[in-house]
Scaffold this motif. Structure first.
Motif, mmCIF file in Angstrom:
data_model
loop_
_atom_site.group_PDB
_atom_site.id
_atom_site.type_symbol
_atom_site.label_atom_id
_atom_site.label_comp_id
_atom_site.label_asym_id
_atom_site.label_seq_id
_atom_site.Cartn_x
_atom_site.Cartn_y
_atom_site.Cartn_z
ATOM 1 N N ARG A 1 77.422 -34.528 -64.736
ATOM 2 C CA ARG A 1 77.507 -33.742 -63.501
ATOM 3 C C ARG A 1 77.727 -32.265 -63.811
ATOM 4 N N GLU A 2 78.630 -31.997 -64.750
ATOM 5 C CA GLU A 2 78.915 -30.612 -65.101
ATOM 6 C C GLU A 2 77.718 -29.959 -65.791
ATOM 7 N N THR A 3 77.003 -30.729 -66.611
ATOM 8 C CA THR A 3 75.828 -30.189 -67.304
ATOM 9 C C THR A 3 74.797 -29.683 -66.306
ATOM 10 N N ALA A 4 74.601 -30.424 -65.232
ATOM 11 C CA ALA A 4 73.598 -30.031 -64.246
ATOM 12 C C ALA A 4 73.926 -28.690 -63.605
ATOM 13 N N ALA B 1 66.275 -31.591 -70.071
ATOM 14 C CA ALA B 1 67.232 -30.603 -70.578
ATOM 15 C C ALA B 1 68.665 -31.017 -70.277
ATOM 16 N N THR B 2 68.888 -31.598 -69.101
ATOM 17 C CA THR B 2 70.237 -32.045 -68.731
ATOM 18 C C THR B 2 70.725 -33.146 -69.660
ATOM 19 N N LEU B 3 69.866 -34.112 -69.957
ATOM 20 C CA LEU B 3 70.259 -35.210 -70.848
ATOM 21 C C LEU B 3 70.486 -34.724 -72.277
ATOM 22 N N VAL B 4 69.613 -33.846 -72.757
ATOM 23 C CA VAL B 4 69.771 -33.317 -74.122
ATOM 24 C C VAL B 4 71.106 -32.588 -74.263
ATOM 25 N N LEU C 1 65.670 -32.160 -55.480
ATOM 26 C CA LEU C 1 66.252 -32.053 -56.814
ATOM 27 C C LEU C 1 67.706 -32.512 -56.820
ATOM 28 N N LEU C 2 68.424 -32.326 -55.715
ATOM 29 C CA LEU C 2 69.783 -32.865 -55.609
ATOM 30 C C LEU C 2 69.766 -34.386 -55.633
ATOM 31 N N LEU C 3 68.794 -34.996 -54.969
ATOM 32 C CA LEU C 3 68.661 -36.459 -55.012
ATOM 33 C C LEU C 3 68.358 -36.938 -56.426
ATOM 34 N N VAL C 4 67.525 -36.196 -57.144
ATOM 35 C CA VAL C 4 67.236 -36.548 -58.536
ATOM 36 C C VAL C 4 68.507 -36.466 -59.379
ATOM 37 N N THR C 5 69.297 -35.430 -59.153
ATOM 38 C CA THR C 5 70.562 -35.276 -59.874
ATOM 39 C C THR C 5 71.488 -36.456 -59.609
ATOM 40 N N ALA C 6 71.610 -36.853 -58.346
ATOM 41 C CA ALA C 6 72.480 -37.974 -57.995
ATOM 42 C C ALA C 6 71.989 -39.271 -58.621
ATOM 43 N N LEU C 7 70.686 -39.529 -58.550
ATOM 44 C CA LEU C 7 70.130 -40.752 -59.142
ATOM 45 C C LEU C 7 70.332 -40.785 -60.649
ATOM 46 N N LEU C 8 70.164 -39.646 -61.299
ATOM 47 C CA LEU C 8 70.369 -39.579 -62.742
ATOM 48 C C LEU C 8 71.805 -39.938 -63.094
#
Length: 504
Positions: free
Chosen positions: A436-439, A309-312, A468-475
């Protein structure tokens, strides 16, 4: 088929192919029961703002400035030394992870330890900004000429050689970036009010949720004026005075329970199975089995849907940013030759780039309901306005010729080909910020990664939130690396260090 298509055309076609695929999955439904009525009431509030309705308005404005000033100062203290060792893969990797997590997520993390303390707000700004300073200062220092040291006196010490041989050449660029980052910090500071910090966002959220649009409009106008007048009140000689006043007027600092901090770091954020294993409560097989079950459930039920959803949403917003940047520059450019549209367009660019995406999304969500549409509009308007503004600064380098008609032919055949490589470069550099803002729009109810992170904090599942924060950072790190690789062969066509710095 693409034999006679240039590299920027191919990149644009590829971008819009990706945007087209994303639009098939994006949710842009208007859920509000009476959007036009709500828009009319907002418009009436904007036309008749009430500047005296908010209690402690001056204090809210000052706290917005003080949190930003202290956050940037601490970020400079952290990031400047790291810039000198940023070539280390370990330092670069840690900084990329730290800046990949948005300030609101850092604030939510620190809230669990320090509560609604000024330390929460200052650290939430300082950590990602410090990592950003490290990266940008390192990039700027790399542009310093290496031949200057040869002209220094024999026996010159290393500190003097560094200051006069390298730092002196790039110091204006670094100071310009610090000024830009302070403007960003003001927006971040205002947004922290949405989670309880005593900044402008706290009163803004209250006003809009209660339908007091006259009061909310006044707060928005004051914030835009605050951003627009930065050159008038942020004089360099006054900064030490501002910094001292910010320290003296901070809200009362609550005590820090070290036992609570230690429990949070050594137990609360550790995943199930691992924490029991470390504390001797389970054997190795039981601990790893429980950890694997937790990881699999969290990854497939929350992390992967959130990433999708974040990427879309981010890619869809990137397409809207591209269109609005082209449109904004077309009307705000000095080559538009219109004495009416150009100043009006420049004023709109100032307003849109001054408004934080989170606040814009919150306003649009009050208007349209909790879908992806408010987030798309907020990201597109803010980032499109910022890129268009940066492009207008390039206009002074373009001299009109007598070969084409002004306004139409001149813009299409001379101006647009000159600014388009920079537009695309700025667009892809800005994509990291858009992601970052999308997340964080998940905090407002959009089903991105931030939605699951906010839910985990609400349910006191800190280990889920930390993962989930680590996933956000890696993304963010992966997408940023991909975007930079795509542009690596094209940056020689006009991208400057100053413009790169202004979009990080």
């Amino acid at each position: 088929m693409f034999k006679f298509v240039g590299p920027w055309q191919r990149l644009t076609l590829g971008l819009w192919l990706l945007v087209g695929v994303s639009l098939l999955f994006v949710d842009i439904e208007i859920i509000s029961l009476d959007p036009w009525g709500e828009l009319l009431r907002m418009g009436q509030g904007l036309l008749t703002p009430d500047f005296f309705a908010t209690e402690s308005l001056v204090n809210a404005l000052w706290q917005t400035v003080s949190f930003a000033l202290l956050g940037v100062t601490l970020g400079l203290l952290l990031g400047s030394p790291l810039a000198l060792v940023y070539r280390s893969p370990l330092v670069a990797g840690v900084c990329a992870m730290v800046r990949g997590i948005h300030e609101i997520f850092w604030a939510l993390l620190f809230l669990q330890v320090f509560g609604l303390s000024p330390l929460t707000g200052v650290l939430a700004i300082a950590l990602p900004y410090g990592a950003t300073f490290a990266r940008v200062f390192h990039d700027i220092l790399q542009q310093a000429p290496g031949t200057t040291r040869e002209t220094l006196p024999f026996g010159c010490d290393r500190l003097s050689a560094y200051c006069y041989g390298k730092l002196g050449h790039v110091l204006p660029l670094m100071l310009a970036y610090v000024r830009y980052r302070f403007e960003c910090a003001l927006r971040s500071s205002a947004v922290l009010g949405f989670i309880g910090m005593p900044t402008l966002g706290f009163y803004l959220e209250t006003a809009f949720r209660q339908g007091k649009y006259h009061e909310g409009a006044a707060l928005l106008i004051l914030f835009v004026v605050l951003i627009g007048t930065i050159p008038l009140w942020s004089r360099r000689r006054l900064l030490p005075l501002y910094l001292l006043a910010a320290l003296l007027t901070l809200p009362k600092m609550t005590g820090v329970d070290l036992h609570l901090v230690w429990q949070f770091l050594t137990f609360d954020i550790l995943p199930p199975g691992i924490r029991e294993l470390l504390h001797g409560q389970q054997n190795l097989t039981q601990g790893l089995t429980r950890f694997a079950s937790w990881w699999q459930r969290l990854t497939f039920e929350q992390a992967l849907p959130g990433v999708g959803a974040t990427l879309v949403l981010a890619v869809s917003a990137l397409g809207l940013t591209h269109l609005l940047a082209l449109l904004g520059h077309r009307f705000a450019s000095m080559h538009s030759r219109s004495k009416y549209s150009m100043p009006l367009a420049q004023l709109l660019l100032l307003i849109m780039r001054s408004m934080p995406e989170y606040i814009l999304a919150f306003i649009f969500m009050m208007l349209c309901g909790p879908s992806m549409l408010p987030a798309m509009l907020a990201l597109g308007l803010h980032n499109g306005a910022l890129i268009a503004y940066l492009l207008t600064r390039q206009d002074r380098l373009i001299t009109p010729s007598a070969l084409y008609q002004r306004r139409s032919d001149h813009y299409g055949y001379e101006v647009l080909p000159r600014i388009y490589p920079n537009l695309m470069s700025l667009l892809f550099y800005r994509f990291e910020v858009i992601l970052r803002e999308t997340a964080i729009f998940g905090v407002l109810g959009v089903m991105t990664l931030g939605f699951y992170i906010d839910s985990a904090f609400s349910e006191i599942r800190y280990n889920n939130a930390f993962y989930l924060l680590l996933v956000t950072a890696l993304l963010n790190v992966l997408v940023d690396a991909l975007a930079r690789r795509m542009l690596a062969k094209r940056l020689s066509q006009g991208m400057t260090v100053g413009q790169v710095s202004c979009v990080v």
